[in-house]
Scaffold this motif. Sequence first.
Motif, short mmCIF file in Angstrom:
data_model
loop_
_atom_site.label_atom_id
_atom_site.label_comp_id
_atom_site.label_asym_id
_atom_site.label_seq_id
_atom_site.Cartn_x
_atom_site.Cartn_y
_atom_site.Cartn_z
N VAL A 83 3.16 13.17 -11.14
CA VAL A 83 2.36 12.63 -12.23
C VAL A 83 1.76 11.29 -11.81
O VAL A 83 0.62 10.97 -12.15
CB VAL A 83 3.21 12.47 -13.49
CG1 VAL A 83 2.42 11.77 -14.59
CG2 VAL A 83 3.70 13.83 -13.99
N ALA A 84 2.53 10.51 -11.06
CA ALA A 84 2.02 9.21 -10.60
C ALA A 84 0.78 9.38 -9.72
O ALA A 84 -0.16 8.58 -9.78
CB ALA A 84 3.11 8.47 -9.83
N ASP A 85 0.77 10.43 -8.89
CA ASP A 85 -0.39 10.68 -8.02
C ASP A 85 -1.64 10.96 -8.85
O ASP A 85 -2.72 10.46 -8.54
CB ASP A 85 -0.12 11.86 -7.09
CG ASP A 85 1.00 11.60 -6.10
OD1 ASP A 85 1.21 10.41 -5.77
OD2 ASP A 85 1.66 12.55 -5.68
N LEU A 86 -1.49 11.79 -9.88
CA LEU A 86 -2.65 12.22 -10.65
C LEU A 86 -3.01 11.26 -11.78
O LEU A 86 -4.19 10.98 -12.00
CB LEU A 86 -2.41 13.61 -11.24
CG LEU A 86 -2.41 14.80 -10.28
CD1 LEU A 86 -2.21 16.09 -11.04
CD2 LEU A 86 -3.72 14.86 -9.51
N ILE A 87 -2.02 10.79 -12.51
CA ILE A 87 -2.29 9.99 -13.72
C ILE A 87 -2.00 8.51 -13.50
O ILE A 87 -2.82 7.65 -13.80
CB ILE A 87 -1.46 10.51 -14.91
CG1 ILE A 87 -1.69 12.03 -15.09
CG2 ILE A 87 -1.82 9.75 -16.17
CD1 ILE A 87 -3.13 12.40 -15.35
N GLY A 88 -0.82 8.19 -12.99
CA GLY A 88 -0.48 6.79 -12.75
C GLY A 88 0.98 6.51 -13.05
O GLY A 88 1.73 7.37 -13.53
N ASP A 89 1.41 5.28 -12.76
CA ASP A 89 2.79 4.88 -12.99
C ASP A 89 2.85 3.35 -13.03
O ASP A 89 1.87 2.67 -12.70
CB ASP A 89 3.68 5.41 -11.86
CG ASP A 89 5.13 5.56 -12.29
OD1 ASP A 89 5.47 5.03 -13.37
OD2 ASP A 89 5.91 6.20 -11.56
N VAL A 90 3.99 2.85 -13.44
CA VAL A 90 4.20 1.40 -13.46
C VAL A 90 4.26 0.90 -12.02
O VAL A 90 4.94 1.48 -11.17
CB VAL A 90 5.50 1.05 -14.21
CG1 VAL A 90 5.80 -0.44 -14.09
CG2 VAL A 90 5.40 1.47 -15.66
N ASP A 91 3.55 -0.18 -11.75
CA ASP A 91 3.53 -0.78 -10.42
C ASP A 91 4.60 -1.87 -10.36
O ASP A 91 4.45 -2.93 -10.99
CB ASP A 91 2.16 -1.37 -10.14
CG ASP A 91 2.02 -1.87 -8.70
OD1 ASP A 91 3.07 -2.05 -8.04
OD2 ASP A 91 0.89 -2.08 -8.25
N PRO A 92 5.71 -1.64 -9.64
CA PRO A 92 6.81 -2.63 -9.63
C PRO A 92 6.37 -3.97 -9.04
O PRO A 92 6.92 -5.01 -9.40
CB PRO A 92 7.88 -1.96 -8.77
CG PRO A 92 7.16 -0.91 -7.98
CD PRO A 92 6.03 -0.45 -8.82
N MET A 93 5.39 -3.96 -8.16
CA MET A 93 4.92 -5.22 -7.57
C MET A 93 4.26 -6.11 -8.63
O MET A 93 4.44 -7.32 -8.62
CB MET A 93 3.94 -4.93 -6.42
CG MET A 93 4.57 -4.24 -5.23
SD MET A 93 5.92 -5.22 -4.53
CE MET A 93 5.02 -6.66 -3.96
N ARG A 94 3.51 -5.48 -9.54
CA ARG A 94 2.86 -6.27 -10.59
C ARG A 94 3.89 -6.80 -11.58
O ARG A 94 3.74 -7.90 -12.12
CB ARG A 94 1.82 -5.41 -11.30
CG ARG A 94 0.67 -4.99 -10.39
CD ARG A 94 -0.39 -4.22 -11.15
NE ARG A 94 -1.45 -3.79 -10.25
CZ ARG A 94 -2.54 -3.13 -10.64
NH1 ARG A 94 -2.71 -2.84 -11.93
NH2 ARG A 94 -3.45 -2.77 -9.76
N VAL A 95 4.93 -6.00 -11.83
CA VAL A 95 6.01 -6.49 -12.69
C VAL A 95 6.71 -7.67 -12.02
O VAL A 95 7.05 -8.67 -12.67
CB VAL A 95 7.02 -5.35 -13.00
CG1 VAL A 95 8.19 -5.89 -13.80
CG2 VAL A 95 6.33 -4.23 -13.75
N ALA A 96 6.92 -7.56 -10.72
CA ALA A 96 7.60 -8.63 -9.98
C ALA A 96 6.80 -9.92 -9.98
O ALA A 96 7.35 -11.01 -9.82
CB ALA A 96 7.86 -8.17 -8.54
N GLU A 97 5.48 -9.80 -10.17
CA GLU A 97 4.64 -11.00 -10.21
C GLU A 97 4.81 -11.77 -11.51
O GLU A 97 4.27 -12.87 -11.66
CB GLU A 97 3.17 -10.59 -10.05
CG GLU A 97 2.82 -10.10 -8.65
CD GLU A 97 1.40 -9.55 -8.56
OE1 GLU A 97 0.74 -9.50 -9.62
OE2 GLU A 97 0.98 -9.17 -7.46
#
Length: 468
Positions: free
Chosen positions: A144-158
């Motif tokens: 699903v992440a490939d097609l639709i998307g997912d939470v980006d842990p790097m942006r959360v870490a920022e």
Amino acid sequence: MGTPPEINTVAELRASGHEQKSLREEIRTNLLHALAAGENPWPGVHGFDRTVIPQLERALIAGHDVVLLGERGQGKTRLLRTLSGLLDEWSPVIAGSELHEHPYDPITTESRNRAAHDGDRLPVAWRHRSERYVEKLSTPDTSVADLIGDVDPMRVAEGRRLGDPETIHYGLVPRANRGIVALNELPDLAERIQVALLNVMEERDIQVRGYVLRLPLDVLVVASANPEDYTNRGRIITPLKDRFGAEIRTHYPIEIDDEISVIRQEANLTAEVPEVILEILARFTRALRSSSAVNQASGVSARFAIAGAETIAAAARHRATARHDDPVARLVDVESAVEVLGGKIEFESGEEGREEDILEHLLRTATAQAVREHFGGLDFTPLVEAFDGRRTTTTGERVTAAEFLADLPELDDPQLYDEIAARLAGADSETSAASDGQRAGAIELALEGLYLARELSKESGDGETVYG
């Protein structure tokens, strides 16, 4: 590729008179314009003019998502790739926007904030039509992440909040906003992944891990599938099938000329391959598709004929290099190619052990049809009488055109050889074939035709064929 318009801000875009159109409206307008002008919107697509193309055009005018169903090698992917030609050459986007939003209609929080802050100075970039077509091979490991998307842990870490929409890394479909998404071999997608496409195709929005996002995506979803996949590797789930507005069946070329055009267009030939050799290969491929000994559920791909033409050309080039011959393919090269290509055909289980005989029989049938087509009405009596029971002529994959021509018997009517060659040089030709290779190929085909008509005998072995 032309150059994009010199418009860099939304104010300049409005001043130019540019009007925003939805993707479907854009495709519909360009398709209708091409049809009205008598232009062909489907370059490189052969054999679908009266069947598949009219159905596809009606679907696009209606604004429907489309799935193409057909066996392997029927040109489904090529047809889907031509859809990008129906898009405007250049389309404006908000410069730097992740989802390629139109400057008049930002849909993400970030773009709306930029539009409110910059106003008429909002920067505009231009996107070429080739960038608006996205293709994905559907594989069982697609997520699903490939097609639709997912939470980006790097942006959360920022330091962003987990509930902030800007923490989402968008997948393939959202990034294709205002463009076309093509999913090849759709049934190979796991069913739970297909479910993720339901909202995209009906409500035109996306959902990612519980985020409440209302992104009015403007995408056209097109897909290809093999009908056998519904029962073998997977299936298209019923709710997803229901969301495709058009389901169109493709097929192999119906006319022999279309089959030859596909081979000539797609094959990378390293030597000259006369039209009659491609015709024999095309007729052989069509005979395989109608043979009860071949598993028709798996189909006989156009790639079989394309690979065959390339192998035939390679055989001619090999002989030309090793024996200093004309690099022109002859019938002997077709026979050598069939030996190599037999493994690409799936035979019925009851035909085990007979594969070579079946291929040989169908190749003879295809050759006989080509001989009748090109040499019908020609009197071969002088050539048959020249083989008096003792006289023979040898050809083969190691016999050069010059050696073959020198070995031919003298005829009471010496013009017959010229007439045979002229038949294959072109209907309007008044002379013989231009080169030794073309001349040898024509006469070799005539000898094979006489053998198939039981006028001559033939013995083959060790790369040589002796007619007598």
